[in-house]
Design an enzyme around this catalytic site. Structure first.
Site, mmCIF file in Angstrom:
data_model
loop_
_atom_site.group_PDB
_atom_site.id
_atom_site.type_symbol
_atom_site.label_atom_id
_atom_site.label_comp_id
_atom_site.label_asym_id
_atom_site.label_seq_id
_atom_site.Cartn_x
_atom_site.Cartn_y
_atom_site.Cartn_z
ATOM 1 N N THR A 195 -8.964 6.183 -1.668
ATOM 2 C CA THR A 195 -10.300 5.376 -1.888
ATOM 3 C C THR A 195 -11.403 6.365 -1.719
ATOM 4 O O THR A 195 -12.176 6.402 -2.156
ATOM 5 C CB THR A 195 -10.291 4.208 -0.963
ATOM 6 O OG1 THR A 195 -9.886 4.688 0.396
ATOM 7 C CG2 THR A 195 -9.456 2.952 -1.498
ATOM 8 N N HIS A 201 0.840 -1.245 0.037
ATOM 9 C CA HIS A 201 0.117 -0.066 -0.061
ATOM 10 C C HIS A 201 0.864 1.259 -0.214
ATOM 11 O O HIS A 201 0.298 2.174 0.156
ATOM 12 C CB HIS A 201 -0.938 -0.028 1.102
ATOM 13 C CG HIS A 201 -1.826 -0.806 1.208
ATOM 14 N ND1 HIS A 201 -3.268 -0.967 0.779
ATOM 15 C CD2 HIS A 201 -1.963 -2.382 1.821
ATOM 16 C CE1 HIS A 201 -3.800 -1.850 0.915
ATOM 17 N NE2 HIS A 201 -3.170 -2.901 1.586
ATOM 18 N N LYS A 218 -0.033 14.548 1.194
ATOM 19 C CA LYS A 218 -1.382 14.594 0.564
ATOM 20 C C LYS A 218 -1.278 16.275 0.492
ATOM 21 O O LYS A 218 -2.524 16.470 0.148
ATOM 22 C CB LYS A 218 -2.431 14.263 1.778
ATOM 23 C CG LYS A 218 -2.122 12.679 1.899
ATOM 24 C CD LYS A 218 -3.069 12.115 2.954
ATOM 25 C CE LYS A 218 -3.035 10.719 3.304
ATOM 26 N NZ LYS A 218 -3.607 9.846 2.275
ATOM 27 N N LYS A 247 -15.163 7.592 -3.681
ATOM 28 C CA LYS A 247 -16.674 7.915 -2.981
ATOM 29 C C LYS A 247 -16.901 8.979 -3.344
ATOM 30 O O LYS A 247 -18.317 8.979 -3.651
ATOM 31 C CB LYS A 247 -16.216 7.870 -1.429
ATOM 32 C CG LYS A 247 -15.844 6.356 -0.884
ATOM 33 C CD LYS A 247 -15.160 6.519 0.640
ATOM 34 C CE LYS A 247 -14.442 5.042 0.908
ATOM 35 N NZ LYS A 247 -13.604 5.129 2.220
ATOM 36 N N LYS A 304 -8.973 13.146 4.801
ATOM 37 C CA LYS A 304 -8.075 12.055 4.814
ATOM 38 C C LYS A 304 -7.041 12.198 5.792
ATOM 39 O O LYS A 304 -7.146 13.379 6.643
ATOM 40 C CB LYS A 304 -7.327 12.023 3.672
ATOM 41 C CG LYS A 304 -6.592 13.394 3.130
ATOM 42 C CD LYS A 304 -6.095 13.611 1.683
ATOM 43 C CE LYS A 304 -7.135 13.626 0.587
ATOM 44 N NZ LYS A 304 -7.164 12.303 -0.054
ATOM 45 N N ARG A 305 -6.259 11.197 6.351
ATOM 46 C CA ARG A 305 -5.300 11.535 7.503
ATOM 47 C C ARG A 305 -4.505 12.883 7.028
ATOM 48 O O ARG A 305 -4.347 13.208 5.766
ATOM 49 C CB ARG A 305 -4.376 10.213 7.527
ATOM 50 C CG ARG A 305 -5.183 9.185 8.297
ATOM 51 C CD ARG A 305 -5.470 9.535 9.718
ATOM 52 N NE ARG A 305 -4.138 9.669 10.625
ATOM 53 C CZ ARG A 305 -3.871 8.592 11.231
ATOM 54 N NH1 ARG A 305 -4.709 7.775 11.593
ATOM 55 N NH2 ARG A 305 -2.733 8.757 11.888
HETATM 56 C C1 26Q Z 1 3.185 0.266 10.385
HETATM 57 C C2 26Q Z 1 3.874 -0.224 11.544
HETATM 58 C C3 26Q Z 1 3.659 0.008 12.809
HETATM 59 C C4 26Q Z 1 2.573 0.860 13.138
HETATM 60 C C5 26Q Z 1 1.752 1.016 12.197
HETATM 61 C C6 26Q Z 1 2.005 1.015 10.803
HETATM 62 C C7 26Q Z 1 1.038 1.053 9.592
HETATM 63 C C8 26Q Z 1 -0.631 1.247 9.926
HETATM 64 C C9 26Q Z 1 -1.225 1.678 9.029
HETATM 65 C C10 26Q Z 1 1.387 1.749 8.438
HETATM 66 C C11 26Q Z 1 0.590 1.952 7.483
HETATM 67 C C12 26Q Z 1 -0.744 2.074 7.632
HETATM 68 C C13 26Q Z 1 -1.806 2.769 6.696
HETATM 69 C C14 26Q Z 1 -1.604 2.574 5.283
HETATM 70 C C15 26Q Z 1 -2.694 3.172 4.222
HETATM 71 O O1 26Q Z 1 -3.648 3.566 4.719
HETATM 72 N N1 26Q Z 1 -2.413 3.346 3.173
HETATM 73 C C16 26Q Z 1 -3.091 3.564 2.137
HETATM 74 O O2 26Q Z 1 -4.019 2.391 1.785
HETATM 75 C C17 26Q Z 1 -5.081 2.673 1.019
HETATM 76 C C18 26Q Z 1 -5.711 1.420 0.312
HETATM 77 O O3 26Q Z 1 -4.945 0.902 -0.289
HETATM 78 C C19 26Q Z 1 -4.585 3.335 -0.421
HETATM 79 O O4 26Q Z 1 -5.676 4.103 -0.932
HETATM 80 C C20 26Q Z 1 -3.807 4.562 0.393
HETATM 81 O O5 26Q Z 1 -3.007 5.505 -1.011
HETATM 82 C C21 26Q Z 1 -2.644 4.507 0.994
HETATM 83 O O6 26Q Z 1 -1.996 5.680 1.803
#
Ligand code: 26Q
Length: 797
Positions: free
Chosen positions: A642, A354, A540, A646, A534-535
């Protein structure tokens, strides 16, 4: 199986009131909104049980292949309204509650969001579960039952403050606790080798206990299970200590064990090196794999058949221990030969990537991995050893390098298929982070462009537009979103264009009422609603949006009587608690909002709102009311997005860069119906190599210079004029995400948006084309494609 539209209001009324009486133990005159919500939830849940059982029976009867979706996050949000939509009983429940003098809206709103995820990745997992049920794909989601989901955000003096989230403070009506489905999860200790076999003697253990949530698909033809694991102590309560008066020590083991499922990590990039995080990842992975093998062995006795009957999807690298853990269970517990075990694991496993952000690629130090999971460290070394022996593997491709275990490489090597989440992202994966691995395993990487479920994101969240769609093209779009293309034939029908515009306006009025009520701000529903939710992340570029907001404000003030298009700028999103720059951007947006909203000169021509605590439920409220969708990340950084999908489905137009799935959205809706700006990924890559790219761009742009000048002068923080010196300095001297270099292009595109919006009928035409072109972005399409190309599974419909 069962379509619920023939369910009578009377039988539903009986069920709800019986639950109120016998499950909740409440007499009607004393029942609160909470009591009604629980009673309705139980009554609705009852209707899911039969399709749920039937799905399980059918999967066993047909010996179907099952999909197991392993994810550290499932951002499922509220469940009641979604279940009612899929059972097609919203109107019936409404009728029953009306009869009792109870507001259905209040009942729905009473449910806390299950915020078991950070953002896109977790929400994608939730959409996929719903689509797998809709498509009758036998599947389980495996995750963690976090006691505390993503923190609640509030603003104090414009600054983000985090509060603990507490959704399990009240009973959770959608889960079935399964005390019998319990596995021991080992940690630490040492490994003994005796007669060629390895025996791991763990120093710590916890239990993983299953909590099941049924996930019902469209029209309740199928239901799958989301199985969340809760951590519990393997030690009995210490009665001796309790009797001796040491109450805390008596309860300590349970407390300690439970920390494993206590809280979701709030970082959405890697928060690396934390022992608890590694333990959580293993806890999920080991519990899931033990459960998968147990279920498999109730049906079959030959473990070689596993890849034919089981497909495991790793949602990013977070569950990438699935490779070594499956091998460990096969070799150490089930006595399978190493080479076979590795082959079996490889045949079952797949990995979705991702992100391309280098700081987000997970690594663990060999020291920590060896201490927490000594047996897995050995297995990883062995996998790595054999991987490096494969002809053509350059040593840079090692899984273990510089005392770090590279989880992306591990996941890639173990997986049968590796996928990106948009066409551009997949292409960049092949060219950058996974270029060497792609050469070594040329057909392993494939693309699966993300999608979102139209049930939650259109049918439920936007009833007014849903009605227009069904009146115009029939109801089949609800599970065949490609049918939205049929709208195209109605483009020249003024009545349809007006109806689409009127549905949007309804949603904007509803949002305005909510804003008046919750935020105390009055919004003009005829202004353009321009939304970025979004976050909070530098890549972004919410900063680009605030800068444009300031430039717009300045321009209106300079010429207040010009023909301005009134706008409401809406922001929403959380920053990771330790992400300093993202938090400064939040503060700036709030300061800018404060200044602009109190300016009588600009008045209703420009408003800025930033409601705190953006979550799934807020998204369901904001997205249907948006005219303009801001998808403005620097090209090459957003894997897919995503939210962008929407918005498009809900008839918002996009202003966006050629990043992630924006590229495909633009292709599907037509370039002339999309506001494109900014550099391409290749141009951005090149530009960022240029020394002084930011300074050069700023010096070439008078509006941007003015914006930065207003900020450093303290126009938005008069009592603390130096507040944003850091942000302004960052922009002049570093600007890692090229805000300055894309600024003028963004400004020009925004003014094209203004002109387009000033012709309402023209705008409605563009909105219609966006809706018509959005069918591709249903997660049903995505899941069909995973089923065909990755999982090789059949629908059991
Ligand atoms: C990893 C290690 C330790 C703690 C947290 C994490 C962690 C947690 C969540 C790393 C990444 C995430 C989330 C990533 C994320 O949301 N990525 C998004 O995924 C979407 C679905 O595919 C994409 O549409 C977005 O572009 C992408 O940023």
């Amino acid at each position: 199986m069962h379509i619920m539209n023939d369910l009578s209001a009377e039988s539903l009324r009986l069920s709800i009131t019986q639950h109120l009486t016998y499950t909740l133990g409440k007499d009607k005159p004393h029942a609160s909104t909470y009591d009604w919500r629980m009673a309705v939830s139980y009554a609705v849940r009852d209707l899911i049980i039969e399709p749920w059982f039937a799905a399980t029976r059918k999967t066993y009867a047909e010996q179907g292949k099952r999909v197991y979706y392993l994810s550290m996050e499932f951002l499922i949000g509220r469940l009641l309204a979604d279940a009612m939509v899929n059972l097609n009983i919203l109107d019936t429940v409404q009728e029953v509650l009306d009869g009792e003098g109870i507001s259905l809206a209040e009942v729905i709103e009473d449910e806390p969001d299950a915020a078991l995820g950070n953002g896109g990745l977790g929400r994608l997992a939730a959409c996929f579960l719903e689509s797998m049920s809709t498509l009758a794909c036998p599947a389980y989601g495996y995750g963690i039952r976090y006691e505390h989901g993503l923190f609640r955000q509030k603003f104090e003096g414009g600054r983000q403050v985090e509060l603990p989230e507490d959704w399990l403070n009240q009973p959770h009506p959608w889960e079935f606790e399964r005390p019998e489905a319990r596995y021991t999860i080992p940690f630490k200790g040492h490994v003994e080798t005796a007669e060629g076999a390895s025996v791991w003697h763990p120093a710590e253990t916890v239990y993983a206990r299953a909590y099941d949530i049924p996930v019902v698909g469209w029209q309740a033809k199928w239901a799958n299970t989301l199985r969340l694991w809760g951590a519990h102590s393997t030690e009995l309560f210490d009665l001796e200590r309790f009797n001796a008066g040491d109450y805390a020590a008596a309860a300590a083991p349970e407390e300690l064990a439970r920390t494993l499922s206590r809280v979701l990590y709030p970082e959405d990039t890697t928060e690396s090196g934390k022992e608890l995080r590694l333990k959580q990842e293993f806890f999920l992975t080991s519990a899931a794999l033990q459960d998968i093998l147990r279920r498999f062995l109730t049906e079959y006795d030959d473990l070689e058949l596993l890849p034919q009957k089981v497909a495991i999807q790793m949602n990013d690298t977070h569950p990438a221990l699935a490779g070594p853990e499956l091998i460990r269970l096969l070799v150490d517990v089930h006595r399978v030969e190493w080479a076979n075990a590795k082959q079996i694991a490889h045949g079952c496993l797949n990995y979705t990537n991702h992100t391309l952000l280098p700081e987000a690629l997970e690594t663990w130090s060999t020291w920590l991995m060896g201490r927490v999971l000594p047996r897995h460290m050995q297995i990883i070394e062995q996998i790595d050893h054999e991987h490096l022996k494969t002809t053509g593997t350059p040593p840079t491709l090692a899984i273990v390098k510089d005392d770090q275990v590279h989880m992306g490489t591990l996941a890639f090597v173990m997986a049968s298929h590796v996928n990106g989440v948009s066409a551009l992202h997949t292409q960049l994966m092949k060219q950058t982070v996974f270029a060497d691995l792609n050469r070594l395993y040329p057909n392993r990487i494939l693309n699966q462009t993300n999608g979102v479920t139209p049930r939650r994101w259109l049918r439920l969240s936007n009833p007014s537009l849903s009605r227009v769609l069904t009146d115009t093209i029939g109801a089949s779009w609800e599970n065949d979103l490609d049918r939205l293309a049929d709208l195209g034939a109605h483009e020249s029908d003024r009545a349809v264009r007006d109806a689409i515009g009127a549905a949007k306006r309804d949603n904007k009025v509803a949002l305005s009422n909510w804003a008046a009520d919750q935020l105390g701000i009055s919004l003009d529903p005829d202004a353009m609603f321009d939304v970025q939710v979004k976050r909070m992340h530098e890549y972004k570029r919410q900063l680009l949006n605030v800068f444009e907001t300031i430039a717009r404000w300045d321009a209106i003030r300079a010429n207040p009587n010009a023909n301005w298009t009134p706008r409401v700028k809406i922001f929403g999103g959380k920053a990771a608690p330790g992400y300093v720059v993202a938090k400064e951007i939040i503060h700036l947006i709030n300061d800018v909002a404060n200044t602009i909203n109190n300016d009588p000169v600009t008045g209703d021509l420009l408003k800025v709102v930033y409601p705190a605590n953006y979550n799934v439920s807020m998204a369901q409220r904001l997205i249907p009311a948006a005219d303009l969708s801001e998808q403005i990340s620097i090209a090459g950084k957003e894997a897919s997005g995503t939210g962008n999908m929407k918005f498009t489905m809900n008839g918002a137009l996009t202003i966006g860069t050629l990043d992630g799935a924006n590229v495909e959205i633009r292709e599907h809706v037509g370039a002339e119906n999309f506001f494109l700006f900014g550099m391409t990924a290749a141009e951005a890559q090149e530009r960022s190599q240029m020394a002084d790219h930011a300074r050069t761009a700023i010096l070439a742009s008078q509006p941007l210079q003015d914006v930065l000048q207003m900020i450093v002068e303290g126009r938005f923080s008069p009592n603390d004029t130096g507040r944003y010196n850091g942000l302004v300095d960052l922009t002049w001297n570093h600007d890692p995400f090229l805000v300055a270099s894309d600024f003028d292009s963004y400004l020009a595109s925004q003014s094209a948006v203004d002109s387009a919006y000033s012709n309402t009928d023209h705008w409605n035409t563009l909105a219609l084309r966006n809706i018509a072109g959005s069918g591709f972005f249903s997660s049903d399409r995505t899941i069909r494609s995973y089923m065909a190309e990755i999982w090789h599974t059949q629908s059991l419909a």
